[in-house]
Motif scaffolding. Structure first.
Motif, mmCIF file in Angstrom:
data_model
loop_
_atom_site.group_PDB
_atom_site.id
_atom_site.type_symbol
_atom_site.label_atom_id
_atom_site.label_comp_id
_atom_site.label_asym_id
_atom_site.label_seq_id
_atom_site.Cartn_x
_atom_site.Cartn_y
_atom_site.Cartn_z
ATOM 1 N N GLY A 164 -17.246 -0.273 -88.313
ATOM 2 C CA GLY A 164 -18.296 -1.100 -88.870
ATOM 3 C C GLY A 164 -18.689 -2.275 -87.993
ATOM 4 N N ARG A 165 -17.898 -2.573 -86.957
ATOM 5 C CA ARG A 165 -18.194 -3.694 -86.055
ATOM 6 C C ARG A 165 -18.488 -3.217 -84.637
ATOM 7 N N PHE A 166 -17.798 -2.190 -84.193
ATOM 8 C CA PHE A 166 -17.960 -1.677 -82.835
ATOM 9 C C PHE A 166 -18.665 -0.330 -82.863
ATOM 10 N N THR A 167 -19.467 -0.079 -81.836
ATOM 11 C CA THR A 167 -20.149 1.204 -81.694
ATOM 12 C C THR A 167 -19.985 1.714 -80.273
ATOM 13 N N ILE A 168 -19.470 2.936 -80.143
ATOM 14 C CA ILE A 168 -19.341 3.566 -78.835
ATOM 15 C C ILE A 168 -20.545 4.475 -78.611
ATOM 16 N N SER A 169 -21.036 4.488 -77.371
ATOM 17 C CA SER A 169 -22.169 5.346 -77.044
ATOM 18 C C SER A 169 -22.078 5.734 -75.577
ATOM 19 N N GLN A 170 -22.922 6.669 -75.174
ATOM 20 C CA GLN A 170 -22.884 7.118 -73.787
ATOM 21 C C GLN A 170 -24.282 7.505 -73.335
ATOM 22 N N ASP A 171 -24.461 7.456 -72.035
ATOM 23 C CA ASP A 171 -25.679 7.915 -71.395
ATOM 24 C C ASP A 171 -25.248 9.006 -70.428
ATOM 25 N N ASN A 172 -25.307 10.242 -70.888
ATOM 26 C CA ASN A 172 -24.791 11.349 -70.072
ATOM 27 C C ASN A 172 -25.583 11.532 -68.777
ATOM 28 N N ALA A 173 -26.849 11.199 -68.813
ATOM 29 C CA ALA A 173 -27.675 11.385 -67.620
ATOM 30 C C ALA A 173 -27.247 10.464 -66.486
ATOM 31 N N ASN A 174 -26.698 9.301 -66.854
ATOM 32 C CA ASN A 174 -26.305 8.302 -65.855
ATOM 33 C C ASN A 174 -24.808 8.073 -65.799
ATOM 34 N N ASN A 175 -24.040 8.930 -66.470
ATOM 35 C CA ASN A 175 -22.573 8.851 -66.436
ATOM 36 C C ASN A 175 -22.070 7.478 -66.877
ATOM 37 N N MET A 176 -22.645 6.963 -67.963
ATOM 38 C CA MET A 176 -22.275 5.646 -68.450
ATOM 39 C C MET A 176 -21.714 5.724 -69.862
ATOM 40 N N LEU A 177 -20.754 4.863 -70.129
ATOM 41 C CA LEU A 177 -20.164 4.707 -71.456
ATOM 42 C C LEU A 177 -20.325 3.257 -71.869
ATOM 43 N N TYR A 178 -20.570 3.027 -73.161
ATOM 44 C CA TYR A 178 -20.775 1.675 -73.656
ATOM 45 C C TYR A 178 -19.923 1.403 -74.887
ATOM 46 N N LEU A 179 -19.641 0.131 -75.100
ATOM 47 C CA LEU A 179 -19.006 -0.299 -76.342
ATOM 48 C C LEU A 179 -19.726 -1.556 -76.807
ATOM 49 N N GLN A 180 -20.522 -1.428 -77.855
ATOM 50 C CA GLN A 180 -21.186 -2.563 -78.471
ATOM 51 C C GLN A 180 -20.233 -3.169 -79.475
ATOM 52 N N MET A 181 -19.910 -4.446 -79.282
ATOM 53 C CA MET A 181 -18.941 -5.126 -80.143
ATOM 54 C C MET A 181 -19.650 -6.259 -80.868
ATOM 55 N N ASN A 182 -19.738 -6.153 -82.167
ATOM 56 C CA ASN A 182 -20.369 -7.172 -82.997
ATOM 57 C C ASN A 182 -19.336 -7.817 -83.916
ATOM 58 N N SER A 183 -19.697 -8.945 -84.478
ATOM 59 C CA SER A 183 -18.811 -9.662 -85.411
ATOM 60 C C SER A 183 -17.410 -9.808 -84.824
ATOM 61 N N LEU A 184 -17.350 -10.252 -83.591
ATOM 62 C CA LEU A 184 -16.067 -10.350 -82.896
ATOM 63 C C LEU A 184 -15.157 -11.379 -83.542
ATOM 64 N N LYS A 185 -13.865 -11.071 -83.484
ATOM 65 C CA LYS A 185 -12.832 -11.919 -84.062
ATOM 66 C C LYS A 185 -11.860 -12.327 -82.967
ATOM 67 N N PRO A 186 -11.143 -13.433 -83.154
ATOM 68 C CA PRO A 186 -10.147 -13.827 -82.141
ATOM 69 C C PRO A 186 -9.126 -12.714 -81.862
ATOM 70 N N GLU A 187 -8.798 -11.920 -82.853
ATOM 71 C CA GLU A 187 -7.827 -10.840 -82.637
ATOM 72 C C GLU A 187 -8.385 -9.693 -81.805
ATOM 73 N N ASP A 188 -9.674 -9.723 -81.476
ATOM 74 C CA ASP A 188 -10.244 -8.739 -80.554
ATOM 75 C C ASP A 188 -10.015 -9.124 -79.095
ATOM 76 N N THR A 189 -9.486 -10.319 -78.882
ATOM 77 C CA THR A 189 -9.203 -10.767 -77.524
ATOM 78 C C THR A 189 -8.198 -9.833 -76.856
ATOM 79 N N ALA A 190 -8.564 -9.308 -75.695
ATOM 80 C CA ALA A 190 -7.722 -8.353 -74.983
ATOM 81 C C ALA A 190 -8.386 -7.962 -73.677
ATOM 82 N N MET A 191 -7.630 -7.257 -72.842
ATOM 83 C CA MET A 191 -8.216 -6.563 -71.704
ATOM 84 C C MET A 191 -8.674 -5.212 -72.219
#
Length: 127
Positions: free
Chosen positions: A65-92
């Motif tokens: 409900g907060r993060f969305t994964i997506s990809q662009d196969n034509a350009n070999n790209m992967l994305y992670l849209q992160m919304n409503s971020l929380k301090p506990e999302d802090t990480a590498m």
């Protein structure tokens, strides 16, 4: 050797958004699935979200409900849209790819299943 390069990390306040990107050196169709992991010091890597080349996805409960994964196969790209971020999302955050598994499979969030890893991008969420 397949290469994965992440970008888009940074610092943001709680409730903010970030979009991570992962550039793959080979076609996304080469992989079974590609997954975003995250890790904080002294803890195991945690699977966050995963996607097949056909668009099938899986998410950790903590980000649904907060993060969305997506990809662009034509350009070999992967994305992670992160919304409503929380301090506990802090990480590498890392992207990782496996050739041996395709979603759905129960072990998608286990780092040992993955063959290729990027170098990571840091996300810091302040309260």
């Amino acid at each position: 050797q397949v290469q994965l390069v992440e970008s888009g990390g940074g610092s943001v306040q709680s409730g903010g958004s970030l979009r991570l990107s992962c550039a793959a050196s080979a076609s996304t169709y080469t992989y079974g699935c590609i997954t975003w992991f995250r890790q904080v010091p002294w803890q195991e890597r945690e699977g966050v979200a995963s996607i097949n080349s056909d668009g099938t996805t899986s998410y950790a409960e903590s980000v649904k409900g907060r993060f969305t994964i997506s990809q662009d196969n034509a350009n070999n790209m992967l994305y992670l849209q992160m919304n409503s971020l929380k301090p506990e999302d802090t990480a590498m955050y890392y992207c990782a790819a496996t050739r041996g598994y395709r979603l759905p499979f129960s072990g998608w969030d286990r780092s040992g299943r993955y063959d290729f890893w990027g170098q990571g991008t840091q996300v810091t969420v302040s309260s």
